[in-house]
Write a protein that holds these residues in place. Structure first.
Motif, short mmCIF file in Angstrom:
data_model
loop_
_atom_site.label_atom_id
_atom_site.label_comp_id
_atom_site.label_asym_id
_atom_site.label_seq_id
_atom_site.Cartn_x
_atom_site.Cartn_y
_atom_site.Cartn_z
N TRP A 1 -1.58 13.30 -7.11
CA TRP A 1 -2.98 13.24 -6.72
C TRP A 1 -3.84 12.99 -7.94
O TRP A 1 -3.61 13.57 -9.00
CB TRP A 1 -3.39 14.56 -6.08
N LYS A 2 -4.78 12.09 -7.81
CA LYS A 2 -5.82 11.91 -8.83
C LYS A 2 -7.15 12.01 -8.10
O LYS A 2 -7.24 11.65 -6.93
CB LYS A 2 -5.69 10.54 -9.51
N PRO A 3 -8.21 12.45 -8.79
CA PRO A 3 -9.50 12.57 -8.11
C PRO A 3 -9.91 11.24 -7.48
O PRO A 3 -9.53 10.17 -7.95
CB PRO A 3 -10.45 12.94 -9.24
N TRP B 1 3.01 0.16 -9.00
CA TRP B 1 2.92 -1.12 -8.29
C TRP B 1 2.01 -2.10 -9.02
O TRP B 1 2.08 -3.28 -8.78
CB TRP B 1 2.43 -0.89 -6.85
N GLY C 1 -13.45 15.89 -8.83
CA GLY C 1 -12.38 15.83 -7.84
C GLY C 1 -12.30 17.09 -7.00
O GLY C 1 -11.52 17.14 -6.06
N GLN D 1 -0.28 20.56 -0.98
CA GLN D 1 -1.09 21.75 -0.68
C GLN D 1 -1.36 21.91 0.81
O GLN D 1 -1.87 22.94 1.24
CB GLN D 1 -2.43 21.67 -1.42
N GLY E 1 0.16 8.11 -7.38
CA GLY E 1 1.06 8.49 -6.30
C GLY E 1 1.01 7.46 -5.18
O GLY E 1 -0.06 7.05 -4.75
N SER F 1 -3.28 20.48 -7.93
CA SER F 1 -2.45 19.28 -7.79
C SER F 1 -2.74 18.25 -8.88
O SER F 1 -2.17 17.17 -8.87
CB SER F 1 -2.67 18.63 -6.42
N ASP G 1 -0.69 22.98 4.20
CA ASP G 1 0.35 23.75 4.88
C ASP G 1 0.04 23.95 6.36
O ASP G 1 0.66 24.79 7.01
CB ASP G 1 0.59 25.09 4.18
N THR H 1 -4.21 16.06 -1.44
CA THR H 1 -3.25 16.85 -2.22
C THR H 1 -2.13 17.25 -1.26
O THR H 1 -2.13 18.34 -0.70
CB THR H 1 -3.92 18.09 -2.82
#
Lengths: 440, 330, 303
Positions: free
Chosen positions: B161-163, C68, A260, B188, B170, A267, B190, B185
């Protein structure tokens, strides 16, 4: 480490305690009774601690089973915000008889203020010293006197892997740092990211990265440097500490090494970050985390159900031939200094073989005592964890838990987030953390 | 349990009876005085309880805070006097300048948005039938009933967030993935302070209920005859709203705006829970909290509060003017 | 007296046409409005729906895929999280619920009463220093409550009441006071002055005017502030944590935060806990909602 919940008020304890001391001048709270006066024997012993959930329930079961047989009544105070509450209670002259500290910092502070009993007046200290992992008691020692007795332990110098998949690929457990680097390259050459890594933990985001740095400071520069670094005598921006960041770079920041992308790791929720390695086609083959990942709620349920066959573990491969281990734990201390029943309870927690019988079943609790029978651990993985810790050359308590809050649960976390996500360079990161270290 | 409820009930009864008795006594005591003194002293006597409470709980700590802001502090201990050192250190710290910029952004965007949306909802639901209005209002109000722990869990389920290639948990990233994109992400990012605006979005979500409730009532209180008069004159709906309704509801709009503004200046928990100020999202409230409770540096923490107090001076001046105008009109 | 009642009545009548609303161009206009409102309500609801669904899914599912997915696989639904929240946990939920009520009700009622008196004084009585004092209050609105924690814990210790409900009542009374005063004064300032003046001419004392005229006329503002203060106190974690702590007096927010687990591993329980703790604020909201619809700041318009 209970960073998630404790982070909330880390340092509040110190600030309110000391502010009070400052504002109320000499009229501070009365220190507990001296060790030398006539001993009391309270009917009810108040025990305050910070762990929660299953471990809390099991701990109470362990304690009451014994206490009932002794005719001692126990009054438990479970506190997710331990620091705040212990401070408030001590200030108001309402201290618990025994407090079990999750972080050594506040214990040492209270010990300096004379609030805590010298452990040698409470239990058979030489016997305890011989029984715990060497180095553990250092975290609870001030000016040569020990104040806290370890009653729970965890280890953080571990890599985890998906056993069947790892073996199917023909990978072998690396024994040295060089072998680890070779393994990472090999996995990458086979078309998979070698590592899974996440450091998101709400308002405590960043702490998993500090564990990496701490572990590799121990590995690359040894305990002497580690202790000085934790005490602020060696800067982050120093050749010794930079070595650890170099390893962090090598392992994690090399492109393609983290599933990832490393820049997204801040995150990625740490608790589930390792789980992609258990998919049918694993997304990664290694992950580094404390032994608490083996408790329910971290690995996927089907993996958790078959830990021994599914999960493999090895200690951080040695960099310089030494095998130090980084960890944490809970330290029990007597705040009521001369009471026979308090001493009995402490003795029970630190030497009785039945203490831990229920806690050990939760999979979240390790005994700091070498004498605790290995076969009581619910699975082989945990037995291996304990064996590894006991065979380690030395044990060191989590450094960020011991540093001043502004660094240990502030600038160090943030610095790691900024560095990992590519928002600051190594120089900026190290200098930035050093700049926050308190000057007075 | 029954005991506790009894205690609560007892406290309410004792508190209320006690307070009334206190006021009655204060009032009586004043009445015993000669007429001239009575009139002079009575106002002070009757605001005394309020000021006693404010004095102990806010004024004394606030004064203490101003003093501490000129002292060195470490590990929670207040040390020697250092003049403006704490302020100088803050204003030369680029992180802190970013924090100030964020606060300014929050102050410019969030209160206006909250008041405008609250007003919009209030106007729209007013045109629905009674049932529809109640349901809509309840839904908009709902987030106010959720505790911070719950709210941060909720928004984690939006921003998580997931890879890439993993099932997303999310909502935002799931939507992106449905449209064929790669998960982001969010917090993060900005660029142009995008992440700060995301945090504001969460804040707006929790606060529109507040402004809607107050503004809706103000709109409903506008006398119907003034509106009818406008209609008879042939004014359009828009004109009626801006020329007739809004001016009459204006005092409430101002009250709501200022209370929301002050809340925004102090915004803390959302930032703390979602990013803890990482990725250039820090705000003064979180910086204060970090300085006091994490760093144990009461000097710097106090200086941050003093900056907040100074920042509210324009609002105070405006408030004084309003106050005087109201006086002159009555 | 009679003039006052009349004014109030007229205002209320004017303010309430609940059934018809102010619709003029019904039909298409209304449809568009309905669509906008429905969309907005959906946007507002979706996050909460996500939380609710997470609260009725097993942890392993919530950890591995989005909420969901429940629509594709409704068999996942379980009430285990709620069962666990209500029956286990270091702090029993039932007890925490009662504690929360014991904290929130007095912490709402007492400051309102005190603030109402002061607001009356600020609005209807003239005295030197009035403006200055009021400005001081508005200034104090911006002071973060946290600055008071350390000085207060010292005061409470000296009083020997740390850990007791009274500490939180007092603290919330103090923290809520400036806002209560500000909102109530602004409301009262917009009540028709003539009411008070005529009462004065009739020879009524301030005491009488306050109880017989101002309080009844201010009911909506009092109710609205009561609701907000109740919500803040109910959802407050920090004040309760510092002054009450985790013992027998622990409130619901502390219990819910405590569910999280030492390393956040039990976040699925927090979802259920959040819903349990929402029950009371919603009851209060619905119970007092009629005041909202009636037009609670009706007086904010110059009479």
């Amino acid at each position: 480490m209970r960073k998630k919940s404790l982070a909330l008020i880390a340092g509040l304890a110190a600030s309110s305690l000391l502010l009070t001391g400052c504002l109320s001048g000499g009229g501070g709270p009365e220190p507990g009774a001296t060790e030398t006066g006539p001993a009391t024997a309270k009917d009810t012993i108040q025990v305050m601690y910070a762990f929660s959930g299953d471990q809390s329930t099991a701990f109470q079961k362990d304690m009451t089973t014994w206490a009932d047989s002794q005719g001692i009544k126990l009054d438990f105070i479970q506190s997710n915000e331990f620091e705040v509450q212990i401070t408030a209670k001590i200030q108001s002259g309402n201290a618990p008889d025994i407090a079990i500290f999750p972080q050594p910092g506040i214990l040492r502070q209270l010990a300096k203020d004379g609030q805590v009993a010298d452990l040698s007046t409470q239990v058979d200290l030489p016997k305890l010293q011989a029984d715990v992992v060497p180095g553990f008691l250092d975290a609870a020692t001030v000016d040569g006197k020990t104040y806290g007795a370890p009653m729970a332990m965890n280890g953080k110098s571990f890599y985890w892997y998906n056993k069947p998949a790892f073996e199917a690929k023909g990978y072998t457990v690396p024994a040295t740092h060089a072998e680890l680097l070779t393994l990472l390259d090999k996995i990458k050459a086979d078309g998979t990211a070698p590592l899974c890594y996440g450091m998101e933990s709400g308002s405590a985001t960043g702490w998993p990265a500090t564990d990496w740095i701490e572990d590799y400071v121990l590995q690359t520069s040894g305990t002497e440097v580690y202790d000085k670094w934790v005490a602020g005598e060696i800067k982050f921006d120093s050749p010794e500490i930079r070595k650890s960041f170099d390893v962090y770079n090598q392992i994690l920041m090399t492109p393609g090494n983290v599933f990832g992308g490393i820049k997204n790791a801040p995150s990625n929720a740490f608790a589930q970050a390792l789980n992609p390695m258990f998919e049918k086609t694993p997304k990664c083959y290694l992950g580094k985390q404390g032994n608490f990942v083996t408790q329910k709620g971290f690995f996927p349920d089907d993996v958790f159900a078959k830990l021994d066959t599914q999960v493999g573990m090895f200690m951080t491969p040695t960099v310089n031939g030494e095998h130090p281990v980084l960890g944490g734990g809970d330290l029990a201390a007597a705040l009521t200094k001369n009471d026979t029943n308090v001493k009995k309870v402490l003795a029970f927690m630190t030497s009785d073989p039945t203490f831990g019988e229920n806690q050990v079943k939760t999979g979240a609790w390790l005994s700091p005592l070498k004498s605790f029978p290995l076969d009581k651990y619910p699975n082989k993985v945990l037995q291996d964890v304990v064996k590894s810790i006991q065979s380690a050359s030395v044990f060191r308590f989590d450094g960020s838990d011991q540093m001043p809050g502004v660094v240990g649960s502030g600038a160090f976390w943030t610095g790691m987030v900024n560095y990992t996500s590519g928002r600051s360079t190594l120089d900026e990161t190290l200098k930035g953390i050093d700049a926050k270290w308190p000057t007075e | 349990m029954v005991e506790k409820l009894g205690l609560a009930l007892g406290a309410v009864v004792i508190g209320v009876v006690g307070a009334v008795a206190l006021f009655w006594l204060l009032n009586k005591a004043c009445e015993m005085l000669p007429r001239k003194w009575e009139n002079r002293l009575k106002p002070y006597a009757l605001i005394l309880p309020a000021f006693a409470v404010i004095g102990i709980f806010l004024l004394y700590p606030a004064v203490e805070t101003v003093m501490s802001s000129f002292r060195k502090g470490s590990y929670g201990r207040l040390g020697r006097w250092v003049g403006f050192d704490n302020y100088r250190r803050l204003f030369t710290d680029p992180d802190f300048i970013n924090t100030l910029i964020n606060n300014v952004l929050w102050i410019i965007v969030a209160p206006a948005l909250i008041v405008a949306m609250g007003l919009g909802v209030a106007v729209l639901v007013d045109k629905l039938n009674a049932r529809g209005e109640k349901i809509a209002k309840s839904i908009i109000f709902l987030p106010m009933a959720i505790s911070m722990v719950g709210a941060s869990t909720i928004w984690n389920l939006v921003f998580a967030w997931k890879p890439e290639g993993q099932p997303q948990i999310g909502l935002f990233n799931q939507i992106v993935v449905w449209f064929g994109g790669a998960p982001q992400t969010w917090l993060q990012i900005d660029m142009f302070r995008f992440n700060t605006f995301l945090l504001m979005m969460v804040y707006v979500w929790t606060q529109v209920g507040y402004s809607m409730v107050l503004l809706s009532s103000a709109l409903k209180a506008v006398p119907e005859d003034t509106i009818e008069a406008g209609r008879i004159d042939g004014a359009t709906e828009g004109k009626i709203f801006f020329r007739i309704i809004l001016p009459q509801a204006w005092p409430t709009v101002i009250t709501v705006f200022i209370t929301v503004l002050i809340g925004v200046m102090k915004v803390f928990d959302i930032v703390y829970a979602m990013t803890n100020g990482n990725y250039t999202t820090n705000v003064l409230g979180n910086a204060f909290y970090g300085a006091l409770f994490k760093a144990g540096d009461p000097g710097t923490a106090s200086a941050i509060v003093v900056i907040l107090i100074v920042a509210i001076i324009p609002v105070l001046i405006y408030q004084v003017r309003q106050f005087r105008i109201q006086e002159a009109n009555s | 007296m009679s003039t006052a009642t009349q004014t109030v009545k007229k205002k209320k009548d004017a303010g309430r046409d609940e059934n018809s609303g102010r619709s003029v161009g019904a039909g298409k206009g209304i449809l568009i409005i309905e669509i906008i409102v429905v969309i907005m309500c959906l946007l507002w609801l979706i996050p909460t729906i996500g939380l609710f669904i997470a609260s009725i899914r097993p942890r392993s599912e919530s950890n591995s895929n989005g909420w969901w997915n429940v629509f594709a696989n409704p068999t996942q639904i379980t009430i285990d999280n709620y069962r666990e929240v209500l029956t286990t946990g270091a702090i029993p939920m039932g007890q925490a619920f009662v504690n929360s009520i014991a904290v929130a009700v007095p912490a709402t009622v007492i400051p309102i009463l005190i603030a109402a008196f002061a607001a009356y004084v600020f609005t209807f009585m003239k005295f030197p220093g009035r403006d200055a004092l009021f400005i001081l209050i508005v200034g104090l609105l911006v002071v973060p409550n946290q600055v008071a924690f350390v000085p207060l814990s010292i005061i409470f210790q000296q009083m020997g009441i740390n850990g007791q409900f009274a500490t939180v009542w007092l603290a919330h009374a103090g923290f809520g006071m400036p806002l209560a005063l500000y909102i109530l004064r602004n409301y009262m300032a917009s009540l028709p002055k003539s009411v008070v003046e005529s009462a004065e001419i009739d020879g009524a004392s301030h005491w009488k005017t306050f109880w017989q005229l101002i309080i009844p006329m201010s009911t909506p503002a009092l109710a609205s502030f009561a609701i907000f203060q109740f919500l803040w106190v109910w959802n407050d974690l920090l004040v309760a944590l510092i002054f009450l702590g985790q013992g027998d007096n622990a409130v619901l927010t502390i219990a819910v935060a405590g569910l999280l687990g030492s390393r956040g591993e039990n976040w699925h329980l927090v979802t259920a806990g959040a819903f349990v703790s929402m029950i009371m604020p919603l009851i209060v909201f619905f119970a007092l909602q009629r005041y909202f619809v009636r037009g609670l700041t009706s007086g904010a318009v110059k009479g």
